[in-house]
Design an enzyme around this catalytic site. Structure first.
Site, PDB file in Angstrom:
ATOM      1  N   GLY A  31      39.776  47.542  47.618  1.00  0.00           N
ATOM      2  CA  GLY A  31      38.937  47.584  46.830  1.00  0.00           C
ATOM      3  C   GLY A  31      39.600  48.441  45.396  1.00  0.00           C
ATOM      4  N   SER A  32      40.906  48.350  45.415  1.00  0.00           N
ATOM      5  CA  SER A  32      41.368  48.922  44.174  1.00  0.00           C
ATOM      6  C   SER A  32      40.981  48.003  42.844  1.00  0.00           C
ATOM      7  CB  SER A  32      43.104  48.838  44.280  1.00  0.00           C
ATOM      8  OG  SER A  32      43.500  47.468  43.940  1.00  0.00           O
ATOM      9  N   ASN A  33      40.585  46.750  43.013  1.00  0.00           N
ATOM     10  CA  ASN A  33      40.143  46.347  41.882  1.00  0.00           C
ATOM     11  C   ASN A  33      38.663  46.591  41.540  1.00  0.00           C
ATOM     12  OD1 ASN A  33      42.156  43.858  40.413  1.00  0.00           O
ATOM     13  ND2 ASN A  33      42.524  43.891  42.734  1.00  0.00           N
ATOM     14  N   MET A 109      38.467  37.639  51.095  1.00  0.00           N
ATOM     15  CA  MET A 109      39.327  36.801  51.865  1.00  0.00           C
ATOM     16  C   MET A 109      38.427  35.627  52.653  1.00  0.00           C
ATOM     17  SD  MET A 109      42.052  37.879  50.530  1.00  0.00           S
ATOM     18  CE  MET A 109      43.555  38.394  50.724  1.00  0.00           C
ATOM     19  N   ARG A 110      37.462  35.069  52.302  1.00  0.00           N
ATOM     20  CA  ARG A 110      36.689  34.277  52.972  1.00  0.00           C
ATOM     21  C   ARG A 110      36.666  32.896  52.284  1.00  0.00           C
ATOM     22  NH1 ARG A 110      37.077  34.952  57.789  1.00  0.00           N
ATOM     23  NH2 ARG A 110      35.680  33.463  58.177  1.00  0.00           N
ATOM     24  N   ASN A 126      37.570  34.940  40.252  1.00  0.00           N
ATOM     25  CA  ASN A 126      38.633  35.417  41.559  1.00  0.00           C
ATOM     26  C   ASN A 126      39.801  35.812  40.891  1.00  0.00           C
ATOM     27  OD1 ASN A 126      39.654  35.535  44.137  1.00  0.00           O
ATOM     28  ND2 ASN A 126      40.862  33.862  43.633  1.00  0.00           N
ATOM     29  N   HIS A 128      43.800  36.515  42.077  1.00  0.00           N
ATOM     30  CA  HIS A 128      44.763  35.947  42.832  1.00  0.00           C
ATOM     31  C   HIS A 128      46.218  36.518  42.467  1.00  0.00           C
ATOM     32  CE1 HIS A 128      46.542  33.535  46.134  1.00  0.00           C
ATOM     33  NE2 HIS A 128      47.330  32.913  45.256  1.00  0.00           N
TER      34      HIS A 128
HETATM   35  C1  GAR Z   1      44.420  41.500  45.156  1.00  0.00           C
HETATM   36  O1  GAR Z   1      45.750  41.762  45.204  1.00  0.00           O
HETATM   37  C2  GAR Z   1      43.866  40.267  44.959  1.00  0.00           C
HETATM   38  O2  GAR Z   1      44.763  39.546  44.323  1.00  0.00           O
HETATM   39  C3  GAR Z   1      44.107  39.605  46.462  1.00  0.00           C
HETATM   40  O3  GAR Z   1      43.857  40.626  47.434  1.00  0.00           O
HETATM   41  C4  GAR Z   1      44.030  41.751  46.837  1.00  0.00           C
HETATM   42  C5  GAR Z   1      42.952  42.836  47.169  1.00  0.00           C
HETATM   43  O4  GAR Z   1      43.233  44.005  46.618  1.00  0.00           O
HETATM   44  N1  GAR Z   1      43.483  38.522  46.705  1.00  0.00           N
HETATM   45  C6  GAR Z   1      43.694  37.191  47.242  1.00  0.00           C
HETATM   46  O5  GAR Z   1      44.671  37.256  47.890  1.00  0.00           O
HETATM   47  C7  GAR Z   1      43.059  36.066  47.148  1.00  0.00           C
HETATM   48  N2  GAR Z   1      43.509  34.818  47.349  1.00  0.00           N
HETATM   49  P1  GAR Z   1      42.095  45.221  46.441  1.00  0.00           P
HETATM   50  O6  GAR Z   1      41.184  45.200  47.693  1.00  0.00           O
HETATM   51  O7  GAR Z   1      42.836  46.375  46.504  1.00  0.00           O
HETATM   52  O8  GAR Z   1      41.409  44.944  45.259  1.00  0.00           O
END
Ligand code: GAR
Length: 204
Positions: A31-33, A109-110, A126, A128
């Site tokens: 959840g850092s984003n 991730m689904r 999204n 990535h």
């Molecule tokens: C992020 O790096 C995002 O780019 C990746 O999951 C991480 C989630 O980080 N997403 C994917 O790989 C999607 N294909 P977060 O939970 O700290 O936000």
């Protein structure tokens, strides 16, 4: 070459007079984003409200982050649904119940189906951790390291049915250093993710 030199210039925030974009954040893990988007809203760099956080793993750290910020959170455990379509229908209900208009996949991730895509056409984003169209799918940072690329980065894009495809809104470039490990590269990519995701939402 520093990451900052080749990252995109972040546009100035839009005037706050328009009504805020109502976001539903979908996340599976850390959840850092979510945190970065919420911080951008607090700084008034992003004119938006987080109406709900939807997560699919009961132990996900993102649930604690939502709770610390007083954000409504809904657990939709994918293991309890018969099909991807059924999970997507539950997502649509949760988004609508919380009066959100945008679906922001932040580490979701689904795989999603046309059920969700048709419900929020052009309003699903999204992020990535690669420069798409390179390295779609899982373990994107590991794929980049293995391929020996000299630059990688992150991409914010509109979601279409094919995984990690869809029109690109914003990218940031991250040089790969000779001594990079998965962890060190991942950390620098995430720093850029946290810059571009709020900025991309602001212009989407
Ligand atoms: C992020 O790096 C995002 O780019 C990746 O999951 C991480 C989630 O980080 N997403 C994917 O790989 C999607 N294909 P977060 O939970 O700290 O936000």
């Amino acid at each position: 070459m520093t990451d900052a030199l080749i990252s995109p210039a972040i546009p100035k925030p839009l005037p706050q007079s328009e009504s805020p974009a109502k976001l539903a954040i979908l996340a599976s893990g850390n959840g850092s984003n979510l945190e970065a988007i919420a911080a951008a809203i607090d700084r008034e760099d992003l004119n938006a409200t987080i109406q709900v956080v939807i997560y699919n793993n009961p132990d996900a750290q993102v649930a604690n982050r939502a709770s610390d910020r007083g954000l409504p959170a809904v657990l939709l455990n994918h293991r309890e649904f018969d099909s991807r379509e059924a999970l997507d229908r539950a997502i649509i209900n949760a988004v609508k119940d919380h009066d959100a208009e945008w679906v922001i996949m932040a580490g979701w991730m689904r795989r999603v189906t046309e059920v969700l895509i048709n419900a929020f056409s052009k309003r699903i984003l999204n992020i990535h951790p690669s420069l798409l169209p390179s390295f779609p799918g899982i373990r994107a940072v590991e794929q980049a390291l293995t391929a020996g690329v000299k630059v990688t980065g992150c991409t914010v894009h509109y979601v279409e049915l094919v995984i990690d495809s869809g029109p690109i809104i914003m990218q940031a470039v991250v040089p790969v250093q000779p001594d990079d490990t998965l962890q060190s590269l991942q950390t620098r990519i995430q720093t850029q993710e946290h810059r571009i995701y709020p900025a991309a939402i602001a212009i989407a």
